[in-house]
Design a protein around this motif. Structure first.
Motif, mmCIF file in Angstrom:
data_model
loop_
_atom_site.group_PDB
_atom_site.id
_atom_site.type_symbol
_atom_site.label_atom_id
_atom_site.label_comp_id
_atom_site.label_asym_id
_atom_site.label_seq_id
_atom_site.Cartn_x
_atom_site.Cartn_y
_atom_site.Cartn_z
ATOM 1 N N ILE A 1 34.587 43.360 24.952
ATOM 2 C CA ILE A 1 34.550 42.603 26.212
ATOM 3 C C ILE A 1 35.118 43.385 27.385
ATOM 4 N N GLY A 2 35.263 44.700 27.209
ATOM 5 C CA GLY A 2 35.747 45.515 28.314
ATOM 6 C C GLY A 2 35.862 46.961 27.903
ATOM 7 N N GLU A 3 35.563 47.856 28.823
ATOM 8 C CA GLU A 3 35.612 49.276 28.511
ATOM 9 C C GLU A 3 37.027 49.706 28.167
ATOM 10 N N GLY A 4 37.160 50.349 27.014
ATOM 11 C CA GLY A 4 38.462 50.840 26.593
ATOM 12 C C GLY A 4 39.378 49.788 26.004
ATOM 13 N N ILE A 5 38.879 48.561 25.788
ATOM 14 C CA ILE A 5 39.705 47.479 25.248
ATOM 15 C C ILE A 5 39.630 47.497 23.729
ATOM 16 N N SER A 6 40.779 47.515 23.073
ATOM 17 C CA SER A 6 40.801 47.534 21.611
ATOM 18 C C SER A 6 41.147 46.176 21.016
ATOM 19 N N GLU A 7 41.772 45.306 21.799
ATOM 20 C CA GLU A 7 42.122 43.981 21.311
ATOM 21 C C GLU A 7 42.250 43.024 22.484
ATOM 22 N N ALA A 8 42.244 41.738 22.180
ATOM 23 C CA ALA A 8 42.376 40.705 23.210
ATOM 24 C C ALA A 8 43.272 39.598 22.680
ATOM 25 N N GLU A 9 43.887 38.881 23.599
ATOM 26 C CA GLU A 9 44.820 37.812 23.237
ATOM 27 C C GLU A 9 44.136 36.452 23.318
ATOM 28 N N ASP B 1 48.156 34.983 19.749
ATOM 29 C CA ASP B 1 47.871 36.052 18.791
ATOM 30 C C ASP B 1 46.882 37.052 19.387
ATOM 31 N N GLN B 2 46.971 38.299 18.929
ATOM 32 C CA GLN B 2 46.046 39.350 19.335
ATOM 33 C C GLN B 2 44.956 39.502 18.277
ATOM 34 N N VAL B 3 43.722 39.672 18.714
ATOM 35 C CA VAL B 3 42.584 39.866 17.810
ATOM 36 C C VAL B 3 41.910 41.176 18.183
ATOM 37 N N SER B 4 41.683 42.033 17.189
ATOM 38 C CA SER B 4 41.054 43.325 17.437
ATOM 39 C C SER B 4 39.560 43.159 17.689
ATOM 40 N N ILE B 5 39.011 44.059 18.490
ATOM 41 C CA ILE B 5 37.574 44.065 18.723
ATOM 42 C C ILE B 5 36.859 44.303 17.387
ATOM 43 N N GLY B 6 35.888 43.469 17.089
ATOM 44 C CA GLY B 6 35.151 43.585 15.836
ATOM 45 C C GLY B 6 35.717 42.759 14.704
#
Length: 461
Positions: A11-19, A66-71
């Protein structure tokens, strides 16, 4: 039936995880295709995730914060499609989630037929409820017991006058019933005062008696108004925008040696010109101080390029930018955010006013695009009428300077031998002392002062 695992997309360039900042679904909810599932926050924006399929939610990847990793698996949905054998296991679940799912199964006996081997999970957050609904068993009602009526004896109240000193404490020679007008009774009720504990030299309690009661002592019958009583502690989880702000501010104060310089500026002429411009603006937006301030900054920056810069302290490189991408600190319900006005040096005062309004409205609505929130080279932060005497703003790292105009006040000042009324404003600037010297900061503010005190220069080439 088949299980569909919705994995968190890029969901964003260079983003590895989202909250996870909000769930819109809970275990057992039926979702439709394209309906909202969750709000996910990255370093740059909040994105709403939508369900790609129709079905029943059987697993959630975590809780709010919580943080969730891309993928990684975000939601597992039981669909009506034929089982394909391609089943993906969701993220590990907490004990609280498992307990909630067990309660849901116990209270809904047929749920196994709908959700075979249902995963354990729960959700909380805005719009989605606080997890699986629970219906507690009704408590057995206690039998009613009639208490005997006790008639309290009447006690003659002695005469009391405010000059006699404080009234007696509750229960000492007091009448058990006091006469008073509806207005006095309402006031006593708001103050938490028992009228029976207020002494009077008349046949009924008056406002003057309440005043004397409060003045000379409350006694046991007085309780402070509810607004001043202690409230219960309220633990609030630091998540989403609030956590981003906390992390960024802490990193900025840890890494940057701040110093703040404050100077006073006479904005009498500037405010008069602003009033004239607004009176003749036609269909253009109303001017505040901020667009005029930005024009002054853009005219002053070329002589002080070290302030329009970003410092990569890990690489040890300071980049002095040719364009001015000006951050504008804006307060929203979610917290402080900093949308960026791109190429501010190329915009006139009316274009700046339009862009400020657009970005402020998008920030309050939570609809800023990622490209509108990063890459700033210098920031302005203003509290408007709440600006106070002076501020010491925190630098928006990796920028090296932040400017803070304060409240405008009217004060008498000397103009030669005369005392005249003037509109004065303190201007604060915080700088990174690794990059900007105190002399540079003071000289920059003096340059701003020239434009703001002689506002015709703002429109001169």
């Amino acid at each position: 039936m088949a299980r569909f695992t919705f994995k968190l997309p890029d969901i964003g360039e260079g983003i590895s995880e989202a909250e996870i900042v909000a769930w819109h679904v809970a275990i057992g909810d039926r979702v439709e295709e394209d309906s909202p599932i969750a709000d996910m926050m990255t370093d740059k924006a909040t994105v709403e995730m939508e369900s790609p399929v129709t079905g029943v939610v059987v697993e959630l990847a975590g809780e709010v914060g919580d943080q969730v990793s891309i993928g990684a698996a975000l939601v597992v949905i039981e669909t009506d499609a034929v089982e394909t054998g391609d089943e993906v296991v969701a993220a590990p679940l907490t004990s609280a989630q498992a307990e909630t799912a067990e309660q849901y199964e116990a209270e809904n006996p047929g749920v196994e037929e709908i959700l075979p081997e249902m995963g354990r999970g729960t959700a909380s957050g805005a719009g989605g409820g606080g997890g699986v609904p629970q219906t507690p068993a009704p408590a057995k009602a206690a039998p009613l017991v009639k208490a005997p009526l006790v008639e309290a004896p009447l006690v003659e109240a002695p005469l009391h006058h405010p000059a006699d000193g404080p009234p007696p404490r509750a229960g000492e020679d007091l009448k058990t019933h006091a006469l008073a007008s509806p207005a006095v009774r309402a006031r006593a009720r708001d103050l938490g005062i028992d009228l029976a504990s207020v002494k009077t030299d008349a046949d009924r309690v008056r406002h003057a008696d309440l005043d004397a009661y409060l003045r000379y002592g409350s006694g046991e019958g007085y309780h402070p108004p509810r607004a001043s009583r202690a409230r219960e502690d309220q633990p609030i989880k630091v998540i989403g925008m609030r956590r981003r702000i906390a992390e960024n501010m802490a990193a900025s104060k840890r890494a940057i040696p701040h110093f703040t310089y404050v100077d006073e500026i006479d904005v009498t002429a500037l405010e008069a010109m602003r009033a004239d411009l607004n009176a003749n603006r036609g269909g253009r937006p109303k001017l505040t101080m901020l667009p005029l301030m930005i024009v002054a900054i853009c005219k002053t920056i070329p002589d002080f390029p070290m302030l329009n810069a970003r410092y990569d302290d890990e690489a040890g490189v300071v980049t002095r930018h040719g364009s001015i991408h000006l951050g504008m600190a804006a307060q929203t319900d979610a917290g402080l955010t900093v949308p960026v006005i791109r190429d501010a040096q190329d915009r006139n005062v009316w274009q700046l006013a339009t862009e400020i309004t657009r970005l402020a409205e998008a920030a309050r609505a939570g609809k800023l695009a990622p490209s509108e929130m990063g890459g700033g080279t210098i920031t302005v932060t203003s509290l408007g009428p709440l600006g106070g005497i002076a501020t010491t703003p925190v630098i928006n790292r990796p920028e090296v300077a932040i400017i803070g105009p304060n409240k405008i006040v009217e004060r008498p000042v000397f103009k030669g031998d005369e005392i005249v009324r003037a509109k004065l404003m303190n201007l604060s600037i915080s700088c990174d002392h690794r990059v900007v010297d105190g002399w540079d900061a003071a000289s920059f503010v003096q340059g701003l002062k020239k434009y703001l005190e002689t506002p015709v220069l703002l429109f001169a080439d």
